[in-house]
Design an enzyme around this catalytic site. Structure first.
Site, PDB file in Angstrom:
ATOM      1  N   LYS A  24      29.146  38.263  43.120  1.00 46.03           N
ATOM      2  CA  LYS A  24      29.080  39.314  42.091  1.00 46.03           C
ATOM      3  C   LYS A  24      28.235  38.844  40.906  1.00 46.03           C
ATOM      4  CE  LYS A  24      32.508  42.294  39.706  1.00 46.03           C
ATOM      5  NZ  LYS A  24      33.968  42.543  39.573  1.00 46.03           N
TER       6      LYS A  24
ATOM      7  N   SER B 191      35.360  47.296  40.480  1.00 40.38           N
ATOM      8  CA  SER B 191      33.999  47.106  40.040  1.00 40.38           C
ATOM      9  C   SER B 191      33.153  46.249  40.978  1.00 40.38           C
ATOM     10  CB  SER B 191      33.997  46.452  38.665  1.00 40.38           C
ATOM     11  OG  SER B 191      34.578  45.159  38.733  1.00 40.38           O
TER      12      SER B 191
ATOM     13  N   SER C 157      39.621  45.158  40.980  1.00 44.11           N
ATOM     14  CA  SER C 157      38.205  45.200  41.334  1.00 44.11           C
ATOM     15  C   SER C 157      37.806  44.473  42.615  1.00 44.11           C
ATOM     16  CB  SER C 157      37.363  44.664  40.186  1.00 44.11           C
ATOM     17  OG  SER C 157      37.178  45.672  39.246  1.00 44.11           O
TER      18      SER C 157
HETATM   19  N1  GLN Z   1      39.076  49.560  37.197  1.00 47.35           N
HETATM   20  C1  GLN Z   1      39.712  48.616  36.346  1.00 47.35           C
HETATM   21  C2  GLN Z   1      39.036  48.602  35.009  1.00 47.35           C
HETATM   22  O1  GLN Z   1      38.095  49.284  34.858  1.00 47.35           O
HETATM   23  C3  GLN Z   1      39.692  47.254  36.968  1.00 47.35           C
HETATM   24  C4  GLN Z   1      38.384  46.599  36.880  1.00 47.35           C
HETATM   25  C5  GLN Z   1      38.408  45.180  37.362  1.00 47.35           C
HETATM   26  O2  GLN Z   1      39.333  44.754  38.047  1.00 47.35           O
HETATM   27  N2  GLN Z   1      37.408  44.419  36.934  1.00 47.35           N
HETATM   28  O3  GLN Z   1      39.432  47.933  34.118  1.00 47.35           O
END
Ligand code: GLN
Length: 487
Positions: free
Chosen positions: A77, A152, A176
């Site tokens: 990532k 994400s 995510s």
């Molecule tokens: N969707 C969640 C957020 O926007 C989790 C994102 C993540 O785990 N980085 O905070």
């Protein structure tokens, strides 16, 4: 035909049936064919990858040891720092940022012989659940190009599902890793907070962030976790706990498994098809001899609210460093220095990141701190206690990873609250710091993947993986591939 796994590729390279260069070359070709459709990457460096592969091949030819991941291509990532290329977090503000050092997990992957090809797309600074918040455009779900791969870490899930690479790394602050794994029909594991060093992971919600693997089966996820786990003096929150042999643990006998079922995870908002598919997965465990035990997680209904207070508070302070002065984007023609700060941040951050900074600044501001941040912190403790109590009775807790199958691109992007609700089943594991894993457990009528989430007690990854592996030895959902993986 099922696709070669990370373990199989590693074994074939080690035993000289194939060489690392061939596999790296294959992955680079896959990138060229698929990227125009999927847009799963932010950047890659084919020349560097081929050089690395050559070094591994030479070592193997000389009979030297090459590590657990010997010559296998991997993607990571783009919020993990690499001393080469760019680390953008899919944000304009870091578009040109060249990190001066490698993240701990990057060092560990490379010293285990992995060949890192490049960096995958994400929601800007990992804030989002669909990869649509990337400043460089959304990634597409390999099962259905009109759908989101989740987020994400959408890029990292996509490249594994589409057979660009057999495994990748993502980060998980509120789901995510698990939610995109669910949306893309692959395995994703968020380890216990402190299991993997966060050194070199660009911070989002520091008390929640963890790095973890994506793979096509549990065995490969176990292999990768073993490589990246462990204490690192550069991350004071990493824990000095021995790293078990996660792969060997998969073959341990499994007797008297108790799987917890909390009705709080099957309430309002759960798609009926997802519910049916997850219930069928639980039946599979039942017929394998597991006991399904009801557990009660009474504070779960506050998890999303507590999470979005805590995570935005942490994000607002973590993102204060992008000020146009220290590093990152600076607006070209500011009127004065105040305008320079404001305009650099206004132009450099996307709308969702700005929203979170505002929310986080608000919940931390004097006069509101007790009502929001402090209260959320207390709820977090209650949620942690709920889990501790439940794990006195059961080995793991099972539930859907996501309340819905993959959403359409564009479907929720203008409705932040609806987007936040996609995390309803995943954020509680981050709040409690416990490990969670998503594994493919079926498909909707429309052919979209659905994931089963299993959560375990702190540092219970070995048992969690063992129980997940049991499911995969009895079912073949994880061997199904999208049509795009056949091209
Ligand atoms: N969707 C969640 C957020 O926007 C989790 C994102 C993540 O785990 N980085 O905070």
């Amino acid at each position: 035909m099922s696709l070669p796994t990370l373990t199989e590729i590693r074994d074939a390279i080690r035993s000289r049936k194939i060489c690392s260069r061939e596999w790296v070359d294959r992955a680079l070709n896959r990138i060229q064919t698929l990227e125009p459709k999927l847009h799963a990457l932010v950047s890659y460096d084919g020349d560097r990858a081929m050089e690395q592969a050559e070094i591994i091949d030479e070592k193997i030819a000389r009979g030297q040891p090459v590590g657990e991941l010997a010559g296998t291509p991997i993607l990571i990532k783009d919020n993990l720092c690499t001393s080469w290329g760019r680390t953008t977090c899919s944000s304009r503000i870091l578009e040109q940022f060249a990190a001066p050092y490698d993240a701990c997990v990057v060092e560990k992957l490379e010293s285990a012989g992995a060949v890192i090809l490049g960096k995958t797309n994400l929601d800007e600074f990992a804030m989002g659940s669909s990869t649509e918040n990337s400043a460089f455009g959304p990634t597409r779900n390999p099962w259905h190009l009109d759908r989101s791969p989740g987020g994400s870490s959408g890029g990292s899930a996509t490249v594994v599902a589409a057979d660009v690479v057999a495994a990748s790394l993502g980060s998980d602050t509120g789901g995510s890793i698990r939610q995109p794994a669910s949306f893309c029909g692959v395995v994703g594991l968020k380890p216990t907070y402190g299991r993997v060093s966060r050194y070199g992971l660009v911070a989002y919600g520091s008390s929640l962030d963890q790095i973890g693997p994506f793979a096509r089966n549990v065995r490969d996820a176990a292999l990768l976790l073993g490589v990246i786990a462990g204490k690192d003096p550069r991350d004071s929150t990493s824990v000095d706990q021995p790293v078990p042999d996660y792969v060997a643990a998969l073959d341990a006998p499994l007797n008297g498994v108790r799987i917890g079922l909390a009705e709080e995870y099957f309430g309002e908002g759960l798609d009926p098809e997802v519910r049916k598919i997850v219930e069928r997965a639980l039946d599979a465990y039942r017929s394998a001899g597991a006991a399904i035990v009801p557990v009660h997680l009474q504070h779960m209904k506050y998890a999303i609210a507590a999470y979005y207070v805590i995570v935005t508070a942490e994000a607002s302070s973590n993102l204060a460093r992008y000020d146009g002065v220290h590093y990152g984007y600076r607006t070209p023609n500011p009127k004065d220095y105040v305008d320079m700060y404001c305009t650099s941040r206004q132009e450099g951050f996307g709308p969702e990141v700005r929203r979170r900074i505002m929310l986080g600044t608000y919940v931390l501001s004097s006069g509101y701190y007790d009502a929001y941040y402090l209260k959320a912190a207390k709820v977090r403790t209650l949620i942690k206690h709920d889990f501790e109590k439940a794990f006195e009775q059961v080995d793991v807790i099972a539930c859907p990873t996501s309340p819905t199958p993959p959403i359409r691109i564009g479907e929720r992007i203008n409705d932040p609250l609806a987007m936040y609700l996609l995390d309803v089943y995943t954020v509680s594991a981050n709040l409690a710091g416990i490990p969670g894993l998503s594994l493919p457990c079926g498909f909707t009528e429309a052919g979209l993947p659905v994931g089963l989430q299993l959560m375990g007690p702190h540092f219970g990854e070995d048992r969690l993986l063992r129980i997940a592996h049991e499911y995969q030895s009895r079912t073949d959902w994880h061997t199904r591939r999208p049509a795009i993986a056949e091209v």
